[in-house]
Design a protein around this motif. Structure first.
Motif: not given
Ligand code: NAP
Length: 298
Positions: A188-213
């Motif tokens: 698991v990789t957790i992304c938040h408001s200070r994460t550097k490369d959200i786009k690149g990180t998401c693109r590697r996900a087999d499972i993407l859970v979006a919970a940012i509002g």
């Protein structure tokens, strides 16, 4: 590719039916009817709506509900005394204090007064701690994150060994969802408001859970082809064609994302209905435990 739509409304209905069977079995075997207490303080319209939906789900499943409303002027001592008396009531197996509480009341003091074995929301720090630790047995999984896991399981998504990315690290969704995915052997990789490369990180996900509002934050180019996308977000956007001038959308740009993902939840009709379904699962678990049975409810 057009993704399979994960129908949260249908899956939640299935779970509610399973809980109903479990409740009937518990009544027959032990003479115990599960009971959920709901506590509502003040006159927040959204809170009233949520509590009445929860009570309706209880009634349909054969769970008894105990409802108390206190005025917005209630003192902390009054709310605390109520929660303590529900904690001592053997007919009450789960206690749900609807948030938010009015500003004169310290939320942490009230939530800490809910006995661990009746904390069906699963937010008690000791419960979250047990979820985070290997080999511990948490009392309950928090409802919305537990709903995310059920959606993955019941849509046939393999969690074990998958690369999962969770957008958001809140106490009620992102963090516990990440912990539950780790428990199930996802990486698991957790992304938040200070994460550097959200786009690149998401693109590697087999499972993407979006919970940012953030309405439609996750665009199609952030999704790995074939990935399973679970959209927890609920955001009101302007839509003059709707009553009230607003429409609900998720954190994912659904129309574009469904052309890339392998499976995806819609908003509404995805994660939303699962939260209440998992609440009644947890209430049945609590009642089974109190009757000396294994907690597994469905
Ligand atoms: P929250 O407490 O506001 O937390 C939002 C999280 O997202 C925080 O961790 C924040 O990072 C992160 N974040 C915000 N903007 C970001 C951005 N631009 N880039 C990266 N990360 C960002 O929200 P929540 O309570 O977890 O709820 C999240 C969404 O789920 C909301 O839309 C809410 O309505 C919905 N929700 C739905 C259900 C349901 O039953 N369907 C239940 C609960 C919540 P920081 O930690 O760095 O601030």
């Amino acid at each position: 590719m057009t993704a399979r739509i994960i129908d949260g409304t249908a899956i939640a209905a299935q779970i509610r039916a399973e809980v109903k069977v479990g409740v009937a079995a518990l009544v027959a075997e032990k003479g115990v009817t599960p009971g959920l207490a709901t506590v509502l303080v003040g006159d927040n319209t959204g809170s009233h709506k949520y509590v009445s939906m929860k009570r309706k789900a209880c009634a349909e499943a054969g769970i008894r509900s105990f409802h108390t409303e206190l005025p917005a002027t209630a003192t902390q001592a009054e709310v605390l005394a109520l929660v303590q008396s529900l904690g001592a009531n053997p007919d009450v197996h789960g206690i749900l204090v609807q948030l938010p509480l009015p500003s004169q009341i310290d939320e942490a003091v009230i939530l800490n007064a809910v006995p661990l074995e009746k904390d069906v929301d699963g937010f008690h720090p000791l419960n979250i701690g047990a979820i985070a630790m290997k080999g511990r047995n948490p009392m309950f999984a928090p409802c919305t994150p537990a709903g995310v896991i059920e959606l993955l399981d019941r849509s046939g998504t393999k969690i074990d060994g998958a690369d999962a990315v969770v957008l958001g690290r809140s106490n009620i969704v992102g963090m516990p969802a990440s912990l539950l995915l780790i428990q199930r052997n996802a990486t698991v990789t957790i992304c938040h408001s200070r994460t550097k490369d959200i786009k690149g990180t998401c693109r590697r996900a087999d499972i993407l859970v979006a919970a940012i509002g953030r309405a439609r934050y996750v665009t199609a180019d952030m999704i790995k082809p074939g990935a399973t996308v679970i959209d927890v977000g609920t955001n009101g956007v302007d839509d003059p064609t709707k009553p009230g001038g607003k429409r609900l959308v998720g954190d994912v740009d659904f129309e574009a994302a469904k052309e890339v993902a392998g499976a995806i939840t819609p908003v509404p009709g995805g994660v939303g209905p699962m939260t209440i379904a998992m609440l009644i699962v947890n209430t049945l678990k609590a009642a089974r435990r109190s009757a000396g049975l294994p907690a597994k409810a469905i």
